[in-house]
Design an enzyme around this catalytic site. Structure first.
Site, PDB file in Angstrom:
ATOM      1  N   GLU A  39      52.387  40.776  35.867  1.00  0.00           N
ATOM      2  CA  GLU A  39      51.168  41.299  35.913  1.00  0.00           C
ATOM      3  C   GLU A  39      51.069  42.225  37.252  1.00  0.00           C
ATOM      4  OE1 GLU A  39      48.968  40.550  33.770  1.00  0.00           O
ATOM      5  OE2 GLU A  39      49.857  39.207  32.659  1.00  0.00           O
ATOM      6  N   ASN A  44      50.344  46.344  36.992  1.00  0.00           N
ATOM      7  CA  ASN A  44      49.306  46.979  37.533  1.00  0.00           C
ATOM      8  C   ASN A  44      49.785  48.057  38.164  1.00  0.00           C
ATOM      9  OD1 ASN A  44      47.465  45.185  36.055  1.00  0.00           O
ATOM     10  ND2 ASN A  44      46.905  43.979  37.880  1.00  0.00           N
ATOM     11  N   ARG A  62      44.117  46.746  27.532  1.00  0.00           N
ATOM     12  CA  ARG A  62      44.242  45.674  28.720  1.00  0.00           C
ATOM     13  C   ARG A  62      43.416  44.774  28.451  1.00  0.00           C
ATOM     14  NH1 ARG A  62      48.865  45.925  29.811  1.00  0.00           N
ATOM     15  NH2 ARG A  62      48.256  44.769  31.532  1.00  0.00           N
TER      16      ARG A  62
HETATM   17  N1  LIG Z   1      47.664  48.378  41.586  1.00  0.00           N
HETATM   18  C1  LIG Z   1      46.315  48.926  41.069  1.00  0.00           C
HETATM   19  N2  LIG Z   1      46.020  49.948  41.741  1.00  0.00           N
HETATM   20  C2  LIG Z   1      44.719  50.624  41.070  1.00  0.00           C
HETATM   21  N3  LIG Z   1      43.651  49.588  40.431  1.00  0.00           N
HETATM   22  C3  LIG Z   1      44.159  48.357  40.263  1.00  0.00           C
HETATM   23  C4  LIG Z   1      45.597  47.758  40.490  1.00  0.00           C
HETATM   24  N4  LIG Z   1      45.591  46.650  40.191  1.00  0.00           N
HETATM   25  C5  LIG Z   1      44.447  46.171  39.463  1.00  0.00           C
HETATM   26  N5  LIG Z   1      43.731  47.416  39.249  1.00  0.00           N
HETATM   27  C6  LIG Z   1      42.281  47.490  38.807  1.00  0.00           C
HETATM   28  O1  LIG Z   1      41.834  46.089  38.645  1.00  0.00           O
HETATM   29  C7  LIG Z   1      41.637  46.105  37.234  1.00  0.00           C
HETATM   30  C8  LIG Z   1      41.903  44.499  36.613  1.00  0.00           C
HETATM   31  O2  LIG Z   1      43.171  44.336  36.544  1.00  0.00           O
HETATM   32  P1  LIG Z   1      43.716  43.364  35.903  1.00  0.00           P
HETATM   33  O3  LIG Z   1      42.988  42.023  35.926  1.00  0.00           O
HETATM   34  O4  LIG Z   1      45.118  42.987  35.954  1.00  0.00           O
HETATM   35  O5  LIG Z   1      43.368  43.674  34.270  1.00  0.00           O
HETATM   36  P2  LIG Z   1      43.948  44.990  33.240  1.00  0.00           P
HETATM   37  O6  LIG Z   1      45.438  45.046  33.973  1.00  0.00           O
HETATM   38  O7  LIG Z   1      44.120  44.168  32.029  1.00  0.00           O
HETATM   39  O8  LIG Z   1      43.097  46.034  33.228  1.00  0.00           O
HETATM   40  C9  LIG Z   1      42.235  47.257  36.553  1.00  0.00           C
HETATM   41  O9  LIG Z   1      41.672  47.583  35.290  1.00  0.00           O
HETATM   42  C10 LIG Z   1      42.311  48.246  37.544  1.00  0.00           C
HETATM   43  O10 LIG Z   1      41.146  48.990  37.651  1.00  0.00           O
HETATM   44 MG   LIG Z   2      46.785  43.994  34.906  1.00  0.00          MG
END
Ligand SMILES: Nc1ncnc2c1ncn2[C@@H]1O[C@H](COP(=O)(O)OP(=O)(O)O)[C@@H](O)[C@H]1O
Ligand SMILES: [Mg+2]
Lengths: 118, 149
Positions: free
Chosen positions: B46, B50, B105
Site C-alpha cells: 500500500e 502510494n 483506487r
Molecule cells: N505518497 C503519497 N503522495 C501523495 N499523495 C498520497 C500519497 N499517499 C497517499 N496519498 C493521497 O491519499 C489518498 C488516499 O490514499 P489511500 O488510502 O492509499 O487510497 P488510494 O491509494 O486508493 O487513493 C490518495 O488518493 C492520495 O490523494
Molecule cells: Mg493507496
C-alpha cells in the site's frame, strides 16, 4: 498475472486469479473481465481467490469497479475463498456480505438467491 | 536480533513486488506466522504503491526510499518519496477517500495500513513529499517450534 476465466451456465462468469494481485497486475485482469462484460449477457461474477497468493487494495478497487459495471445489468458478485488477511480487507471495505467459503456451485446458489430476492 | 537496511527504487509499478519481497526477506529470521507476513506485505504494498502512483504519478525519475530496522521482534519501516505530497493528511486517511477514483483506487490504503500495523505515522507536505512510518511486532515463536526447529 495468471488468471482463469470460465463462463458458467446462467450467464455467470468465474474468475480465478492466481499469483499476486497489486496495482501493477490489476490492469490486465481488468481488461479481460471488462471485455467480457461489455461483450455479452453477464448476470454475475464469481471471484474465486483460492489460488491468489497476495492481494492489496488494488483487488478491492478491481472488484468494486466490476460491481459498478454489473449494476447496469443488475448482476451480482460473490467473492469465494479469500485468505483471512483478504477477508479482513473486504470487511473493512463493506464487502463482507459478498464473501463465501465454498465451491462455484455454492456461489451460483448464493447469486440465484440474490437475484430472486430471497 | 538487530538489523538495518535501505532500498531505493524508481517509481515504476514493477517495483511494488520488489519492495514486498525485499522487506519480507528482511524479517524472515523472525519466523512470523503466515498471517503476520501477509498483513506486513500488504502494508508495504500500500505504502510503496502510494509513493509510486500518488507521489510521483509513475514518473520513473522519481525515487522511492525504503528503510527498515529490526530490534528484537519489532520492525520499523519507513517508506518515503519526494513527490507531490498531501495537502490534508487527516482527510487522505479517511476510509474510501481517494484523489484517483478514475484509476479504480478504492481509497482503502491508509485504513488497511492502520489496521495491519501497531503504529502508523504519516508526514507530508505539499510539493516536498510523503513519509510513512510503521511498526509491527511479531508474535513470539511457540516453544515447541523453537526446540524442534
Ligand atoms: N505518497 C503519497 N503522495 C501523495 N499523495 C498520497 C500519497 N499517499 C497517499 N496519498 C493521497 O491519499 C489518498 C488516499 O490514499 P489511500 O488510502 O492509499 O487510497 P488510494 O491509494 O486508493 O487513493 C490518495 O488518493 C492520495 O490523494
Ligand atoms: Mg493507496
Amino acid at each position: 498475472m495468471e488468471q482463469m476465466i470460465e463462463m458458467l451456465e446462467g450467464g455467470f462468469v468465474l474468475v480465478r486469479p492466481a499469483g499476486e494481485l497489486d496495482h501493477h497486475s490489476a490492469d490486465e485482469i481488468r481488461r479481460t473481465v471488462s471485455h467480457l462484460l461489455y461483450g455479452g449477457a453477464i448476470s454475475g461474477i464469481i471471484w474465486d481467490l483460492g489460488s491468489l497468493q497476495f492481494m492489496d487494495s488494488a483487488g478491492i478497487g478491481l472488484i468494486l469497479g466490476r460491481m459498478r459495471d454489473l449494476r447496469t445489468v443488475d448482476g451480482g458478485t460473490v467473492i469465494l475463498n479469500p485468505s483471512s488477511t483478504m477477508r479482513k480487507m473486504f470487511e473493512m471495505s463493506g464487502l463482507g456480505d459478498h464473501l463465501l467459503d465454498g465451491t462455484a456451485t455454492d456461489a451460483i446458489d448464493k447469486l440465484g438467491g440474490i437475484l430472486h430476492g430471497k | 536480533m538487530e538489523n538495518e537496511m535501505t532500498l531505493t527504487f524508481a517509481a515504476v509499478s514493477e517495483n511494488e513486488a520488489l519492495a514486498r519481497m525485499t522487506l519480507t526477506f528482511f524479517i524472515a529470521s523472525l519466523d512470523p506466522t503466515l498471517e503476520e507476513i501477509s498483513e506486513y506485505k500488504t502494508v508495504i504494498s500500500e505504502a510503496a504503491t502510494n509513493a509510486i502512483i500518488h507521489g510521483y504519478g509513475e514518473d520513473p525519475s522519481g525515487m522511492v526510499e525504503v528503510r527498515a530496522m529490526l530490534e528484537g521482534r519489532e520492525v520499523t519501516v519507513t517508506i518515503s518519496d519526494k513527490g507531490r505530497g498531501i495537502t490534508d493528511v487527516d482527510e487522505a486517511m479517511q476510509p474510501m477517500f481517494t484523489t484517483k477514483p478514475d484509476d479504480e483506487r478504492s481509497g482503502m490504503g491508509f485504513t488497511i495500513m492502520e489496521s495491519f500495523t501497531d503504529n502508523l505515522k504519516v508526514e507530508s507536505a505539499p510539493g516536498s513529499g510523503t513519509t510513512v512510518t510503521f511498526k509491527k511486532t511479531f508474535s513470539p515463536v511457540p516453544e515447541v517450534c523453537r526446540t524442534t526447529g
